[in-house]
Design a protein around this motif. Structure first.
Motif, PDB file in Angstrom:
ATOM      1  N   TYR A  76       0.849  -1.206   0.000  1.00  0.00           N
ATOM      2  CA  TYR A  76       0.000   0.000   0.000  1.00  0.00           C
ATOM      3  C   TYR A  76       0.876   1.244   0.000  1.00  0.00           C
ATOM      4  O   TYR A  76       1.897   1.301   0.691  1.00  0.00           O
ATOM      5  CB  TYR A  76      -0.887   0.053   1.259  1.00  0.00           C
ATOM      6  CG  TYR A  76      -1.669  -1.220   1.527  1.00  0.00           C
ATOM      7  CD1 TYR A  76      -2.717  -1.595   0.664  1.00  0.00           C
ATOM      8  CD2 TYR A  76      -1.411  -1.985   2.647  1.00  0.00           C
ATOM      9  CE1 TYR A  76      -3.442  -2.746   0.930  1.00  0.00           C
ATOM     10  CE2 TYR A  76      -2.132  -3.130   2.912  1.00  0.00           C
ATOM     11  CZ  TYR A  76      -3.147  -3.525   2.050  1.00  0.00           C
ATOM     12  OH  TYR A  76      -3.845  -4.651   2.301  1.00  0.00           O
ATOM     13  N   TYR A  79       0.017   5.430   0.355  1.00  0.00           N
ATOM     14  CA  TYR A  79      -1.066   6.420   0.527  1.00  0.00           C
ATOM     15  C   TYR A  79      -0.581   7.624   1.328  1.00  0.00           C
ATOM     16  O   TYR A  79       0.467   7.589   1.975  1.00  0.00           O
ATOM     17  CB  TYR A  79      -2.289   5.792   1.192  1.00  0.00           C
ATOM     18  CG  TYR A  79      -1.987   4.951   2.415  1.00  0.00           C
ATOM     19  CD1 TYR A  79      -1.644   3.607   2.293  1.00  0.00           C
ATOM     20  CD2 TYR A  79      -2.039   5.508   3.697  1.00  0.00           C
ATOM     21  CE1 TYR A  79      -1.371   2.839   3.413  1.00  0.00           C
ATOM     22  CE2 TYR A  79      -1.772   4.736   4.820  1.00  0.00           C
ATOM     23  CZ  TYR A  79      -1.431   3.411   4.676  1.00  0.00           C
ATOM     24  OH  TYR A  79      -1.152   2.660   5.762  1.00  0.00           O
ATOM     25  N   PHE A  97      -7.324   9.718   5.362  1.00  0.00           N
ATOM     26  CA  PHE A  97      -6.730   9.584   4.025  1.00  0.00           C
ATOM     27  C   PHE A  97      -6.847  10.884   3.228  1.00  0.00           C
ATOM     28  O   PHE A  97      -7.871  11.535   3.228  1.00  0.00           O
ATOM     29  CB  PHE A  97      -7.455   8.485   3.234  1.00  0.00           C
ATOM     30  CG  PHE A  97      -7.094   7.093   3.670  1.00  0.00           C
ATOM     31  CD1 PHE A  97      -5.948   6.475   3.168  1.00  0.00           C
ATOM     32  CD2 PHE A  97      -7.885   6.399   4.572  1.00  0.00           C
ATOM     33  CE1 PHE A  97      -5.613   5.193   3.567  1.00  0.00           C
ATOM     34  CE2 PHE A  97      -7.552   5.113   4.971  1.00  0.00           C
ATOM     35  CZ  PHE A  97      -6.407   4.503   4.479  1.00  0.00           C
ATOM     36  N   ASP A 139      -5.041   7.686  -1.910  1.00  0.00           N
ATOM     37  CA  ASP A 139      -4.720   6.265  -1.740  1.00  0.00           C
ATOM     38  C   ASP A 139      -4.312   5.685  -3.083  1.00  0.00           C
ATOM     39  O   ASP A 139      -5.082   5.728  -4.036  1.00  0.00           O
ATOM     40  CB  ASP A 139      -5.952   5.532  -1.174  1.00  0.00           C
ATOM     41  CG  ASP A 139      -5.640   4.078  -0.859  1.00  0.00           C
ATOM     42  OD1 ASP A 139      -4.475   3.658  -1.071  1.00  0.00           O
ATOM     43  OD2 ASP A 139      -6.550   3.373  -0.387  1.00  0.00           O
ATOM     44  N   SER A 165      -3.831   2.616  -3.771  1.00  0.00           N
ATOM     45  CA  SER A 165      -4.283   1.236  -3.984  1.00  0.00           C
ATOM     46  C   SER A 165      -5.502   1.208  -4.872  1.00  0.00           C
ATOM     47  O   SER A 165      -6.345   2.103  -4.809  1.00  0.00           O
ATOM     48  CB  SER A 165      -4.654   0.599  -2.642  1.00  0.00           C
ATOM     49  OG  SER A 165      -3.706   0.916  -1.662  1.00  0.00           O
ATOM     50  N   LYS A 178      -7.184  -1.898  -4.975  1.00  0.00           N
ATOM     51  CA  LYS A 178      -7.978  -2.750  -4.085  1.00  0.00           C
ATOM     52  C   LYS A 178      -7.986  -2.118  -2.702  1.00  0.00           C
ATOM     53  O   LYS A 178      -7.028  -1.416  -2.357  1.00  0.00           O
ATOM     54  CB  LYS A 178      -7.302  -4.125  -3.981  1.00  0.00           C
ATOM     55  CG  LYS A 178      -8.082  -5.218  -4.712  1.00  0.00           C
ATOM     56  CD  LYS A 178      -7.280  -6.482  -4.836  1.00  0.00           C
ATOM     57  CE  LYS A 178      -6.996  -7.107  -3.484  1.00  0.00           C
ATOM     58  NZ  LYS A 178      -6.268  -8.371  -3.634  1.00  0.00           N
ATOM     59  N   ASP A 179      -9.023  -2.357  -1.940  1.00  0.00           N
ATOM     60  CA  ASP A 179      -9.047  -1.877  -0.563  1.00  0.00           C
ATOM     61  C   ASP A 179      -8.847  -0.355  -0.525  1.00  0.00           C
ATOM     62  O   ASP A 179      -8.197   0.187   0.337  1.00  0.00           O
ATOM     63  CB  ASP A 179      -7.926  -2.597   0.215  1.00  0.00           C
ATOM     64  CG  ASP A 179      -7.990  -2.335   1.709  1.00  0.00           C
ATOM     65  OD1 ASP A 179      -9.090  -2.033   2.195  1.00  0.00           O
ATOM     66  OD2 ASP A 179      -6.942  -2.430   2.367  1.00  0.00           O
ATOM     67  N   LYS A 180      -9.414   0.310  -1.552  1.00  0.00           N
ATOM     68  CA  LYS A 180      -9.171   1.751  -1.680  1.00  0.00           C
ATOM     69  C   LYS A 180     -10.005   2.530  -0.655  1.00  0.00           C
ATOM     70  O   LYS A 180     -11.207   2.298  -0.502  1.00  0.00           O
ATOM     71  CB  LYS A 180      -9.537   2.204  -3.097  1.00  0.00           C
ATOM     72  CG  LYS A 180      -9.057   3.595  -3.445  1.00  0.00           C
ATOM     73  CD  LYS A 180      -9.309   3.859  -4.924  1.00  0.00           C
ATOM     74  CE  LYS A 180      -8.877   5.269  -5.292  1.00  0.00           C
ATOM     75  NZ  LYS A 180      -7.406   5.397  -5.238  1.00  0.00           N
ATOM     76  N   ALA A 181      -9.302   3.464   0.017  1.00  0.00           N
ATOM     77  CA  ALA A 181     -10.001   4.267   1.021  1.00  0.00           C
ATOM     78  C   ALA A 181     -10.561   5.543   0.384  1.00  0.00           C
ATOM     79  O   ALA A 181     -10.093   5.972  -0.671  1.00  0.00           O
ATOM     80  CB  ALA A 181      -9.031   4.618   2.131  1.00  0.00           C
ATOM     81  N   ARG A 182     -11.540   6.047   1.063  1.00  0.00           N
ATOM     82  CA  ARG A 182     -12.149   7.286   0.547  1.00  0.00           C
ATOM     83  C   ARG A 182     -11.403   8.504   1.077  1.00  0.00           C
ATOM     84  O   ARG A 182     -10.730   8.414   2.120  1.00  0.00           O
ATOM     85  CB  ARG A 182     -13.609   7.371   1.001  1.00  0.00           C
ATOM     86  CG  ARG A 182     -14.414   6.217   0.486  1.00  0.00           C
ATOM     87  CD  ARG A 182     -15.801   6.261   1.048  1.00  0.00           C
ATOM     88  NE  ARG A 182     -16.568   5.114   0.601  1.00  0.00           N
ATOM     89  CZ  ARG A 182     -17.864   4.999   0.783  1.00  0.00           C
ATOM     90  NH1 ARG A 182     -18.523   5.943   1.422  1.00  0.00           N
ATOM     91  NH2 ARG A 182     -18.507   3.938   0.339  1.00  0.00           N
ATOM     92  N   PHE A 183     -11.571   9.599   0.417  1.00  0.00           N
ATOM     93  CA  PHE A 183     -10.949  10.847   0.875  1.00  0.00           C
ATOM     94  C   PHE A 183     -11.502  11.203   2.260  1.00  0.00           C
ATOM     95  O   PHE A 183     -12.708  11.135   2.484  1.00  0.00           O
ATOM     96  CB  PHE A 183     -11.231  11.981  -0.131  1.00  0.00           C
ATOM     97  CG  PHE A 183     -10.698  13.315   0.324  1.00  0.00           C
ATOM     98  CD1 PHE A 183      -9.323  13.570   0.325  1.00  0.00           C
ATOM     99  CD2 PHE A 183     -11.569  14.322   0.776  1.00  0.00           C
ATOM    100  CE1 PHE A 183      -8.848  14.792   0.756  1.00  0.00           C
ATOM    101  CE2 PHE A 183     -11.083  15.539   1.211  1.00  0.00           C
ATOM    102  CZ  PHE A 183      -9.716  15.782   1.208  1.00  0.00           C
TER     103      PHE A 183
END
Lengths: 630, 141
Positions: free
Chosen positions: A98, A100, A112, A115, A117, A119-124
């Motif tokens: 990862y 980020y 965050f 990010d 990534s 996969k497993d992407k986080a939101r702002f």
């Protein structure tokens, strides 16, 4: 079996091998750690370079003079954030899981910004829970930090790089390394580790096998040293033990059961075995830890008592005698009391070797038996004899014992004829063949071995040879036995056994009693003569006319024949006195219904003279010299 | 060889199980925060979650009707008669789908993450211990 030195070498090699393997193992582990740290360091160094590039790239993308935080910038410009995310995505690899950007909000929680990534992407602005204070500390120290992840399964290291704007940490660039980094390194070293694992297993098996073998070796060794029945040490261990001690610190006691054969014959060997094992237990309780007890023969025990004090050892011996004598064996259905005779060598170190020291104790034991049994005899008063005497006695005993063991005992047979020169019987005369093959006559050894167990063994051998001759040739044979022999139960039992084996030929055996000693046990002697008479055995008094107690024999014992002493016969033609005595003896024998034999008939004159005096049988060189009958 | 494979399989299952065990433990804590009175739960998770939760001494019921808290791991619709119950979701995105989702537990960047939505907690009159403040969010992002 592995010998002592070889075992020491094997143990040494094993230790060296184990030491070497431990060193190799430590070296590999160390190399593994060093390599890992180097890889980690290289990776982090790369990350630092990459982070600087990313930081530079972000700065370049922002308008010059833009003083807003990245949160504000990305919040207002999602396209720029996506652009940065695409850039971060480029650094995702097998190892970098990862990438980020996060920032710290007012409540010290991380959120965050971007990010990388897919996969497993986080939101702002989505919160992320970090459980480590290092994340916050970077805001103070403003330097990059690598955190080793010990609690997270999928991550190995997290690299944190502070993005500094206007002199303050604005956000953190985070690289999470997957645990693949460690496993990759492990894979590289795996073949070497596997090889060593096999070597460890092999060495382990080798060590286990060696340990098992050593264990069994000592078990077998222990078994081979201990007598099963009595749980005392055996002769094998005695030989081994004697090499390890200073014999001058010890005294030797030989213990032998009296009339033990009776126990075996009357109560069976099982009872005999119980008696031996129980007696051994008794003896063990009467000696100290530093003393040793060995089963030396059938019912014979040897004790090594660690003391130079004669009184102490005599006390131990006496205690043993009393304890065995008072031991209640009736629980084994044995009504009789048992006794032991003991011989003590108080100065074994003065013997030429340990074998001789034991023989001296054995001789003392024989004396104890001879003196009536159930007693102890030591050589403390006889020390002078043994010390000053030449070694010839010991040599003789030793040589004769060897001769008996190696079948070097033989008999010459001398004819005894009647007045018609017909063979009546043969007298068996013992001979010994020495190391050079020369024949030794009884005058070379008989006196020296008298009162030793070797003498008994020799007599047994003569009985063997004579009875064999009777059986093979159906001839009559006369053997010489002393009164002590006839009172020796072991010997007479042996003789009776042999007579039993001869069957109807048992009457072909005659016994010439050597009249060297006074009769101590007349009743016993009469009993054995009566018993042997039942087999048809004839008894003659040897050398009659010399020595003492001649007439006591005639009165008390049932004698069949008088063998007139040679010193009288050889002078019968030259000495009137000798002729009168011979004539008187012949007359006496005729009156008492006994036969007469003249020995030492060495010429025609002597022959004719004794015939004229009425002799029944003759023996001597004129008639026949002693010879083998083969 | 079969033995080695078996050992590796057991090892992998054990490792996998340890992460699930950890999750079950957190879920239990979160459920107890949501409803402290010997809570009964219902889950749509088809995997071995039920067994894990039961091992953590949570009373797992078979129908959502009897549950006080629902645990959802998918975006499947829940029966109508259960829609008024507080929900714990196992994916951040499910917070948006279920308006009654008061909390979320999920793995993000290899780390366990917890979120409580303040307004929804208030709606269910759930008061959060102060130790959980750092997980409290005003909104879903």
């Amino acid at each position: 079996m592995v010998k002592g030195n070889n075992r020491a070498v094997i143990v040494f090699i094993l230790l060296v091998l184990i030491g070497f393997l431990i060193w190799i193992k430590m070296y590999i582990t160390q190399t593994h750690d060093t390599l890992y740290k180097r890889l980690e360091s290289n990776a982090l160094q790369n990350m630092k370079g990459i982070s600087k590039n990313i930081e530079r790239s972000i700065s370049e993308k922002l308008d010059t003079g833009n003083t807003h935080t990245l949160y504000d910038v990305f919040k207002n410009n999602p396209n720029l954030r996506e652009e940065i995310e695409e850039e971060l995505m480029l650094f995702i690899s097998t190892n970098v899981q990862y990438v980020y950007l996060v920032y710290k909000d007012k409540k010290d929680r991380f959120r965050f910004l971007a990010d990388g990534s897919s996969k497993d992407k986080a939101r702002f602005n989505q919160k992320i829970d970090f459980d480590n204070d290092n994340y916050i500390d970077i805001y103070t120290i403003k330097k990059d930090v690598a955190i080793t992840q010990n609690t997270l399964e999928k991550l190995s290291i997290t690299y944190l790089y502070p993005i500094v704007r206007q002199g303050e940490v604005d956000s953190l660039l985070v690289f999470d390394f997957s645990s693949n980094l460690k496993s990759d390194l492990k894979k590289i070293l795996e073949p070497v580790q596997t090889l060593f694992m096999f070597i460890y297993i092999l060495i382990g098996i080798f060590i286990i096998v060696t340990l098992i073998q050593t264990f069994y070796y000592y078990q077998a060794r222990k078994r081979s040293f201990v007598d099963k029945l009595t749980q005392t040490y055996n002769r094998h261990y005695l030989r081994h033990y004697l090499k390890t001690i200073d014999i001058s610190q010890y005294q030797i006691i030989m213990v032998d059961f009296d009339y033990f054969k009776k126990v075996n014959d009357h109560y069976g060997h099982e009872t005999g075995d119980i008696v031996l094992s129980q007696s051994a237990e008794v003896m063990k309780t009467l000696i100290r830890g530093e003393d040793k007890i060995f089963r030396y023969g059938g019912e014979e025990f040897l004790l090594l008592i660690k003391s130079t004090d004669i009184v102490v050892v005599e006390e131990v011996a006496e205690r043993i005698r009393v304890a065995i004598h008072s031991y209640d064996f009736s629980v084994y259905d044995m009504p009789t009391q048992l006794s032991v005779s003991l011989g003590i060598n108080t100065a074994p170190a003065k013997a030429r070797n340990i074998g001789e020291a034991i023989k001296i104790a054995d001789m003392m034991l024989f004396k104890a038996k001879d003196q009536g049994r159930n007693r102890l005899v030591s050589n403390k008063d006889l020390k002078k004899v043994y010390v000053e005497d030449t070694y010839s006695i010991r040599d003789t005993i030793h040589n004769l014992k060897e001769a008996i063991e190696n079948d070097k005992i033989m008999c010459h047979y001398q004819k005894i004829v009647n007045v018609e020169s017909q063979t009546y019987k043969y007298e068996a005369l013992v001979r010994c063949i020495d190391h050079e093959g020369d024949i030794l006559y009884p005058n070379h050894f008989l006196a020296e071995i008298m009162h030793t167990s070797v003498y008994v063994d020799l007599s047994k051998r003569v009985i063997d040879l004579s009875t064999d001759m009777i059986r093979e040739r159906s001839i009559s044979v006369s053997i010489n036995l002393s009164i002590v022999d006839l009172l020796n139960e072991e010997l007479t039992d042996y003789l009776i056994e042999k007579l039993d084996s001869l069957g109807e030929h048992s009457s072909h055996l005659s016994i010439e009693i050597l009249e060297h000693e006074e009769i101590h046990n007349l009743e016993g002697l009469k009993a054995i003569i009566d018993r042997l008479h039942q087999y048809g055995v004839m008894f003659a008094i040897d050398d009659f006319g010399s020595g003492y107690a001649n007439f006591q024999y005639l009165i008390e014992l049932k004698i069949d024949c008088l063998k007139i002493d040679g010193s009288l016969i050889e002078k019968v033609c030259v000495s009137e006195e000798s002729r009168h005595i011979v004539k008187a003896i012949i007359n006496l024998a005729q009156e008492m219904n006994m036969l007469t034999i003249a020995e030492f008939v060495s010429s025609q004159e002597v022959h004719d003279e004794v015939v004229s005096l009425g002799i029944d049988y003759m023996q001597g060189y004129y008639i026949s010299s002693p010879e083998t009958l083969s | 060889m079969i033995k080695i494979i078996t050992v590796l399989l057991i090892l992998s299952l054990t490792l996998n199980a340890s992460e699930k065990e950890y999750a079950a433990k957190i879920i239990k804590n979160l459920v107890e925060v949501i409803d402290s009175s010997n809570t009964s739960v219902w889950t749509d998770d088809d995997s071995d979650m039920t067994g894990l939760l039961e091992r953590k001494q949570l009373h797992v019921v078979k129908t959502c009707k009897n549950a006080k808290v629902l645990i959802l791991s998918s975006d499947k619709s829940i029966p109508k008669h259960c829609i008024d119950k507080p929900i714990l979701v196992l994916d951040y995105a499910l917070l948006e789908k279920h308006s009654n989702a008061v909390s979320a537990f999920f793995w993000q960047k290899g780390r366990p993450n917890i979120v409580f939505i303040k307004k929804r907690l208030q709606r269910f009159s759930i008061s959060l211990p102060s130790t959980y403040d750092k997980y409290l969010e005003e909104q879903i992002w």
